[in-house]
Design an enzyme around this catalytic site. Structure first.
Site, PDB file in Angstrom:
ATOM      1  N   TYR A 174     -12.988  -0.043  -5.033  1.00  0.00           N
ATOM      2  CA  TYR A 174     -13.200   1.358  -4.664  1.00  0.00           C
ATOM      3  C   TYR A 174     -14.434   1.903  -5.376  1.00  0.00           C
ATOM      4  CZ  TYR A 174      -8.594   1.074  -2.476  1.00  0.00           C
ATOM      5  OH  TYR A 174      -7.535   0.721  -1.677  1.00  0.00           O
ATOM      6  N   ARG A 222      -7.825   2.066 -14.373  1.00  0.00           N
ATOM      7  CA  ARG A 222      -7.445   0.799 -13.745  1.00  0.00           C
ATOM      8  C   ARG A 222      -8.706   0.018 -13.414  1.00  0.00           C
ATOM      9  NH1 ARG A 222      -3.033  -0.293  -8.830  1.00  0.00           N
ATOM     10  NH2 ARG A 222      -2.129  -2.064  -9.932  1.00  0.00           N
ATOM     11  N   ARG A 320       5.418  -3.348  -5.613  1.00  0.00           N
ATOM     12  CA  ARG A 320       6.318  -3.538  -4.476  1.00  0.00           C
ATOM     13  C   ARG A 320       7.777  -3.746  -4.897  1.00  0.00           C
ATOM     14  NH1 ARG A 320       3.164  -8.194  -1.472  1.00  0.00           N
ATOM     15  NH2 ARG A 320       2.437  -8.550  -3.611  1.00  0.00           N
ATOM     16  N   CYS A 346       6.323 -10.332   1.631  1.00  0.00           N
ATOM     17  CA  CYS A 346       6.123 -10.590   3.061  1.00  0.00           C
ATOM     18  C   CYS A 346       4.980  -9.780   3.666  1.00  0.00           C
ATOM     19  CB  CYS A 346       7.409 -10.312   3.832  1.00  0.00           C
ATOM     20  SG  CYS A 346       7.911  -8.570   3.840  1.00  0.00           S
ATOM     21  N   CYS A 349       5.074  -4.060   4.147  1.00  0.00           N
ATOM     22  CA  CYS A 349       4.701  -2.714   3.696  1.00  0.00           C
ATOM     23  C   CYS A 349       3.230  -2.452   3.965  1.00  0.00           C
ATOM     24  CB  CYS A 349       5.019  -2.544   2.219  1.00  0.00           C
ATOM     25  SG  CYS A 349       4.348  -3.844   1.141  1.00  0.00           S
ATOM     26  N   ALA A 393      21.073  -8.522   9.809  1.00  0.00           N
ATOM     27  CA  ALA A 393      21.546  -7.283  10.440  1.00  0.00           C
ATOM     28  C   ALA A 393      23.042  -7.107  10.221  1.00  0.00           C
ATOM     29  CB  ALA A 393      21.222  -7.296  11.931  1.00  0.00           C
ATOM     30  N   GLN A 420      19.492 -16.592  10.401  1.00  0.00           N
ATOM     31  CA  GLN A 420      18.150 -17.167  10.499  1.00  0.00           C
ATOM     32  C   GLN A 420      17.406 -17.160   9.173  1.00  0.00           C
ATOM     33  OE1 GLN A 420      16.805 -18.719  13.113  1.00  0.00           O
ATOM     34  NE2 GLN A 420      18.715 -18.426  14.249  1.00  0.00           N
TER      35      GLN A 420
END
Length: 644
Positions: A174, A222, A320, A346, A349, A393, A420
């Site tokens: 940045y 940072r 995360r 993964c 997000c 689910a 799965q």
């Protein structure tokens, strides 16, 4: 297990923190379009404070509304109008004993004109970002001074709102990082050239904030200790930067790494191990006397504790991990590791944010919806609720129904829970999915859910239970194309290979390059097979996060591999697979020993229909509605069970 170091109080400057856990800044886009803190954002941060976080650093907080827009619905401190809502956020965090720093931010060249009404990005020098690919306007000396003043104004507004300090974002490529880096700063005025000139804007900002806000108002900076790009700052350069920042009077250094052009080192996919970059923070810490905060891809409390014990950092920063489980700190303090829903890496997000939506988490359906799901209806009254299927689910629905005081009976036709997820955990670097299955199973055990494994649910079995509701989460079946030769013995599905270890020959064609296909191909290539990945579309990895795809394919390409895009499977013969080249409209034969089908899934509608025909309240969830990812399965399971 008790984590003594994690829960030892610490100090940043004169500010006392109750533990060593920092929630690192993450863009979430929960703010109002005006830049003010929204009720949703307050609820999001308060939930993490309530669960024990010591210091919360907000998402990137805009200090320039003209050329400094980083995301949609970004938090801002550019005007006094932002103070009242920011004060509400501070008070919400403070009442739980946590502290709050807004992270003052300017994207520089790492943004897009479309976010700024067509105005171009700005930068120290006119060098486009390799990812954003937009030519930035080179800041004049006066414009640099204006941005310096904007950072100082942001800090003053933060202090007026009651914030405990501020963090200056000089990492991740940045604007402030762009001034510090010889890769992006080619200026010839007082803000460029030699090291001291590249540091000048930081010196001026820090000096002015200390003058305006007082020396007791903490400042964290940072930095990217290694940019991981040619011509950028490496670790030895960042040691000098950190020591110089310390001499300017900053109170803490927050160590991260990377820029957009090496973005995989900022927000790491699942293949990166915990603590992989601990050498960066450890080296910085050895060279400064002020506290070092550091991110290290931490998922588990044990790793956070270990890094503190090793002297890698003074405060461990979790990003995360706080998205995946708002109660991470509370559970860690109790030593209840198995109860923590640990981040899978993964990238869901980040993909949501890149799509212009607000941040969401694949395994935490309440992220961004804390207020919506705050008031539970405990009206189960011990009535029976049946869940058919023990995949993500079904497990999530069972958990929520049990918490609502239903007597839940879950039927799973196989010998294990997970559905799965069990196949998904088999490819390289996917063991974190196994963690999720373990945690979700433990949640059900603690809620006394009646889990009936090796039992296929039928109307005849379920009817005597007199269920008030039946949730059907029987999942989906692999798509098998209706083409000649598909029933040959050398044709298997990706699920059969991953789950059951089906035998394959030396040469393999994997048909379909979604995430399952890519990971299956990677696994096969890693085991020495000659693999050809076949995709009907023009590009590999449709719908796969680009960081994840890059990570998987970088390993796949190291094997004896080939990729055929714009090729459609037409036939399977003794010679191999017959493919239609959709560009040349001609067929070709690819000789292979084994064909692995990874062409997606379709709902098992035949499972649901008998229940629909028999019971009044039947709710289909997850893949039984539409084949999807973990995120869709858990979100669907949670929301439907919560709302029933």
């Amino acid at each position: 297990m008790k984590y003594q170091k994690l829960f030892t109080p610490g100090k940043i400057g004169s500010l006392e923190l109750k533990n060593r856990i920092v929630m690192s800044a993450m863009g979430v886009s929960f703010a109002k379009s005006t830049g003010e803190t929204s009720d949703d954002m307050i609820a999001y941060y308060e939930e993490r404070a309530k669960n024990g976080c010591g210091l919360i650093i907000t998402e990137i907080t805009r200090i320039d509304d003209v050329n400094g827009v980083g995301t949609n619905c970004q938090l801002s401190l550019t005007d006094a109008k932002h103070i009242p809502q920011m004060e509400r956020l501070v008070m919400a965090v403070h009442k739980h004993g946590a502290k709050l720093f807004p992270q003052l931010h300017h994207p520089g060249r790492q943004t897009h004109a479309r976010l700024m009404q067509g105005r171009p990005p700005v930068a120290p020098s006119p060098i486009p970002c390799g990812k954003c690919k937009e030519m930035p306007h080179e800041l004049t000396t006066k414009e640099c001074e204006d941005i310096r003043n904007a950072f100082v104004k942001g800090a003053v507004l933060a202090q007026m709102a009651g914030c405990d300090g501020v963090e200056l974002h000089a990492a991740h490529g940045y604007l402030l990082n762009q001034f510090l880096s010889p890769h992006t700063n080619k200026r010839t005025d007082k803000y460029g050239g030699c090291f001291s000139n590249r540091m000048r804007i930081m010196a001026e900002i820090i000096t002015a904030i200390k003058h305006m806000c007082g020396r007791e108002f903490p400042i964290s900076v940072r930095i990217s200790a290694d940019e991981f790009i040619d011509g950028g700052n490496a670790l030895e350069d960042s040691v000098k930067i950190a020591r110089t920042l310390e001499s300017y009077g900053v109170d803490a250094i927050n160590v991260s790494s990377g820029t957009y052009e090496s973005g995989i080192t900022i927000i790491e996919p699942n293949s990166y191990p915990q603590g992989w970059k601990k050498h960066l923070a450890a080296t910085i810490r050895k060279n400064v006397k002020i506290p070092v905060i550091a991110v290290n891809c931490i998922k588990e409390p044990g790793m956070a504790e270990q890094l503190l014990e090793e002297g890698v950092c003074d405060f461990t920063a979790l990003g995360r991990a706080h998205l995946a489980d708002a109660a991470w700190v509370k559970k860690a303090k109790a030593g209840d590791d198995i109860a923590i829903r640990k981040c899978l890496g993964c990238m869901y997000c980040f993909g949501e944010l890149e799509s212009g939506r607000k941040c969401k988490c694949a395994i935490n359906a309440t992220l961004s919806r804390e207020r919506e799901f705050a008031n539970w209806n405990y009206n189960g009254d011990e009535r029976t609720a049946v869940v058919v299927g023990g995949g993500p689910a079904g497990m999530e629905a069972a958990r929520v129904l049990a918490q609502r005081k239903f007597n839940v009976v879950l039927f799973e036709k196989t010998s294990v829970l997970g559905g799965q997820l069990n196949a998904a955990s088999k490819p390289p670097h996917k063991e974190k999915i196994g963690w999720l299955v373990e945690t979700m199973a433990e949640e059900l055990r603690r809620l006394n859910v009646d889990i009936r494994l090796n039992t296929e649910a039928t109307v005849e079995i379920v009817k005597p239970l007199g269920p008030a509701v039946v949730f059907v989460a029987a999942g989906a079946a692999p798509i098998i194309p209706q083409i000649p030769g598909v029933d040959r013995a050398n044709v298997i599905t990706a699920e059969e290979y991953l789950q059951n270890g089906a035998d394959v020959g030396k040469s393999v064609a994997v048909i379909g390059s979604g995430l399952t296909g890519c990971e299956t191909a990677e696994d096969l290539a890693g085991k020495g097979h000659k693999v050809t990945l076949v995709e009907m579309l023009k590009k590999v990895g449709p719908g796969v996060n680009e960081t994840v795809l890059y990570d998987v394919m970088s390993r796949f390409n190291k094997g004896d591999t080939a990729i055929l895009t714009s090729h459609r499977l037409m036939d399977i013969t003794d010679q191999g697979v017959v493919l239609l080249d959709m560009k040349a409209t001609a067929t070709t034969v690819l000789p292979v020993d084994t064909v692995v089908l990874a062409m997606g899934v379709r709902p098992r509608c035949n499972v649901a229909q008998p229940f629909i025909d028999t019971f009044d309240d039947v709710i289909l969830i997850g893949d039984n509605v539409k084949g999807g990812r973990i995120a869709e399965a858990i979100s669907d399971g949670f929301s439907r069970a919560f709302s029933f």
